[in-house]
Scaffold this active site. Sequence first.
Site, short mmCIF file in Angstrom:
data_model
loop_
_atom_site.label_atom_id
_atom_site.label_comp_id
_atom_site.label_asym_id
_atom_site.label_seq_id
_atom_site.Cartn_x
_atom_site.Cartn_y
_atom_site.Cartn_z
N CYS A 13 0.83 -1.22 0.00
CA CYS A 13 0.00 0.00 0.00
C CYS A 13 0.86 1.26 0.00
O CYS A 13 1.52 1.57 1.00
CB CYS A 13 -0.91 -0.04 1.23
SG CYS A 13 -1.78 1.49 1.59
N CYS A 16 -0.02 3.89 2.61
CA CYS A 16 0.44 3.43 3.93
C CYS A 16 1.90 3.84 4.14
O CYS A 16 2.28 4.29 5.24
CB CYS A 16 0.33 1.92 4.05
SG CYS A 16 -1.35 1.27 3.94
#
Length: 86
Positions: A13, A16
């Site tokens: 991600c 993230c």
Amino acid sequence: MAKRVLKFYADWCQPCKMLSRVIEDVKDQIEIPVEDVNIDDNIFMAQHHNVRGVPTLVLVDDDDKEVSRKVGYMSEAEFLTFVKGE
């Protein structure tokens, strides 16, 4: 009152990773710990906290009850506001 932040993330991600850098940059400005939870390695904890997308930040109290939640990337200012409960 919140006692820790659970940061649900995944290695794949990109938002993230960006949020992790934000948290690293401001960690000296917050008083509560941030606990990283990889959803691919800890699916049961992610399910327990009803995580549907990453990144997700969950403020929890001493009893592991949710105080607040934020999904998605946020700036330093947004993160600090979230953690301080303002």
